[in-house]
Enzyme design. Structure first.
Site, PDB file in Angstrom:
ATOM      1  N   GLU A 124      49.960  30.224 -35.086  1.00  0.00           N
ATOM      2  CA  GLU A 124      49.305  29.567 -35.526  1.00  0.00           C
ATOM      3  C   GLU A 124      48.521  28.886 -35.320  1.00  0.00           C
ATOM      4  OE1 GLU A 124      52.977  26.669 -35.642  1.00  0.00           O
ATOM      5  OE2 GLU A 124      51.966  25.062 -35.351  1.00  0.00           O
ATOM      6  N   GLU A 128      46.191  17.717 -35.644  1.00  0.00           N
ATOM      7  CA  GLU A 128      47.190  17.335 -35.811  1.00  0.00           C
ATOM      8  C   GLU A 128      46.995  15.714 -35.508  1.00  0.00           C
ATOM      9  OE1 GLU A 128      49.758  19.540 -33.187  1.00  0.00           O
ATOM     10  OE2 GLU A 128      51.407  19.145 -34.408  1.00  0.00           O
ATOM     11  N   ARG A 208      49.256  25.222 -44.410  1.00  0.00           N
ATOM     12  CA  ARG A 208      49.970  24.695 -44.657  1.00  0.00           C
ATOM     13  C   ARG A 208      49.628  22.872 -44.698  1.00  0.00           C
ATOM     14  NH1 ARG A 208      54.954  27.657 -44.408  1.00  0.00           N
ATOM     15  NH2 ARG A 208      56.237  24.551 -43.821  1.00  0.00           N
ATOM     16  N   TRP A 212      55.224  14.559 -41.809  1.00  0.00           N
ATOM     17  CA  TRP A 212      56.224  14.491 -41.031  1.00  0.00           C
ATOM     18  C   TRP A 212      56.235  13.055 -40.396  1.00  0.00           C
ATOM     19  CZ3 TRP A 212      57.414  15.868 -36.089  1.00  0.00           C
ATOM     20  CH2 TRP A 212      56.158  16.990 -35.657  1.00  0.00           C
ATOM     21  N   THR A 224      60.018  14.817 -28.142  1.00  0.00           N
ATOM     22  CA  THR A 224      59.040  14.850 -29.588  1.00  0.00           C
ATOM     23  C   THR A 224      58.684  13.353 -29.789  1.00  0.00           C
ATOM     24  OG1 THR A 224      59.749  16.999 -30.455  1.00  0.00           O
ATOM     25  CG2 THR A 224      58.849  15.996 -32.178  1.00  0.00           C
TER      26      THR A 224
END
Ligand SMILES: *[C@@H]1O[C@H](CO)[C@@H](O)[C@H](O)[C@H]1NC(C)=O
Ligand SMILES: *[C@@H]1O[C@H](CO)[C@@H](O)[C@H](O)[C@H]1NC(C)=O
Ligand SMILES: *[C@@H]1O[C@H](CO)[C@@H](O)[C@H](O)[C@H]1NC(C)=O
Ligand SMILES: *[C@@H]1O[C@H](CO)[C@@H](O)[C@H](O)[C@H]1NC(C)=O
Ligand SMILES: *[C@@H]1O[C@H](CO)[C@@H](O)[C@H](O)[C@H]1NC(C)=O
Length: 382
Positions: A124, A128, A208, A212, A224
């Site tokens: 990956e 972000e 992608r 979210w 998180t």
């Protein structure tokens, strides 16, 4: 144990965000380090996707709702409530390459916008954005899904605001990964520095794009929520991420990429030469215009059509019929695009009218044409 703030794979989070809305997506995943998997469809070309209209279904898939494509903003990813996430995923893979994404991140504490490359073995590469942190962007990578091996130095200041348009480019070879922000190289990861190449991302990737809610206190772990910048207040929404375009370049020229063993290394990947399905779609020459089609007809046929139709009005009728069927095939294309085509074809029809040599006979009424075409367009959108 709480997830550690610096090492949460976005792919897993994007996936977990999807479970509530589209769990079926996950059951098709196949990890080639565990079993034999079907080949990955390649890209094998370079192309810029402009998201001012819906990209071809066979090239990108919208996972979950909330993605709209429009002329002004490009792809718009919207989150307005708990359980929402919006991901646009390529169906094709690239095996080393680069992507250049021009986008605006979403506002909102705990809202994560992201550009993620993900492979079948959970390699990956990420950009972000935390909606509550307007002037920073975060880069990250994972090799073989291993969250114990990640780099440091993934926090980058952004001049201006992440809510404005910036160019986020990633460049990838077997030797290194680079992250470029608005044309400036801001991070380099050498393969040997990722656990001596073992955890360097090195297998075919999909692209992608999506957003979210990392700050949802009911569905996300406290670690998180903390990593995401705090709890999300949905009353401040809806939260929009915008992607204008994505240039994707595959450094391999393959039709398919196949894992030949379970090592998850780039040496394991077999490239099957040929044109990929995605390349066939994006490199397809644009459909011929009406006047080009007309020009290509043999002279005898043209005369025949004139004769059969009896007047230039007949040609207009044929042109309209072609237009109508074209519209039907267009399917869900945006109204704006249809309107533009309509205008272009109107101009062409007027040229026919001029070239018809008998303009006085012509029973062409602009209003009536617009009405008929408009109706065809509407019917096609049902
Ligand atoms: C934004 O992120 C940077 C880098 O991690 C951090 O130093 C800063 O405190 C953050 N700002 C906010 C408002 O969270
Ligand atoms: C990561 O570290 C944890 C704790 O030390 C360990 O249990 C786990 O197996 C490690 N994962 C990998 C993939 O090495
Ligand atoms: C985006 O940045 C890359 C890397 O610097 C550059 O090559 C590319 O031309 C830029 N794209 C646009 C549209 O500015
Ligand atoms: C580093 O790679 C080796 C394989 O070469 C692997 O066994 C080991 O678990 C990796 N290190 C960590 C910290 O995961
Ligand atoms: C692959 O695509 C190119 C043009 O993009 C075309 O010239 C060539 O014939 C195609 N090859 C096959 C095997 O279809």
């Amino acid at each position: 144990m709480l997830p550690r703030p610096r090492s949460i794979p976005a792919l897993a989070l994007l996936a977990s965000a999807l479970i509530s809305s589209a769990s079926a997506q996950l059951t098709t995943k196949c990890n080639p380090m565990e079993k034999t998997c079907p080949p990955d469809p390649g890209f094998g070309t370079a192309h810029t996707f402009y998201f001012n209209s819906t990209p071809p279904e066979d090239v990108f898939t919208s996972e979950a709702n909330g993605i709209k494509f429009n002329e002004k903003d490009g792809a718009v990813f919207t989150i307005s409530d708990r359980g929402h996430s919006a991901t646009l995923a390529s169906n094709f893979y690239f095996f080393f390459g680069r992507t250049e994404v021009l986008m605006k991140a979403a506002r909102g504490q705990g809202i994560i916008s992201s550009i993620v490359w993900g492979s079948d073995t959970l390699d990956e590469v990420d950009w972000e954005f935390k909606g509550g942190n307007e002037t920073w962007v975060f880069s990250n990578y994972f090799g073989k899904g291993n969250t114990n091996v990640t780099g440091t130095g993934g926090d980058h200041p952004v001049s201006g605001s992440i809510y404005d348009l910036h160019n986020y480019t990633s460049v990838w070879t077997k030797d290194k990964l680079e992250w470029h922000l608005d044309g400036q190289l801001i991070r380099t990861l050498h393969a040997k520095d990722a656990n001596n190449t073992f955890n360097f991302p090195q297998t075919p990737m999909t692209l992608r794009l999506g957003s979210w809610v990392g700050g949802d206190t009911e569905t996300q772990a406290p670690g998180t929520v903390e990593w995401a910048g705090g709890p999300t207040d949905y009353s401040q929404g809806p939260f929009h991420m915008y992607v204008q375009s994505a240039h994707v370049e595959d450094y391999s020229s393959g039709k398919e990429y196949t894992y030949t063993d379970k090592l998850g290394s780039w040496q394991s990947i077999k490239v099957t030469e040929g044109n990929s399905t995605a390349a066939e779609i994006v490199n397809k020459p644009p459909e011929k215009s009406l006047s080009e089609k007309w020009a290509e007809l043999p002279e005898g046929t043209k005369i025949g059509i004139y004769a059969a139709a009896g007047s230039v009005g007949g040609i207009l009728f044929i042109a309209l019929a072609i237009y109508y069927f074209k519209q039907r095939r267009q399917g869900q294309k945006e109204a704006a695009l249809a309107a533009r085509m309509h205008e272009e074809e109107r101009v062409e029809l007027e040229r026919f009218k001029r070239e018809g040599r008998n303009p006085d006979d012509l029973k062409f009424d602009g209003t009536e044409y617009a009405g008929a075409a408009g109706k065809g367009g509407m019917m096609s959108s049902i």
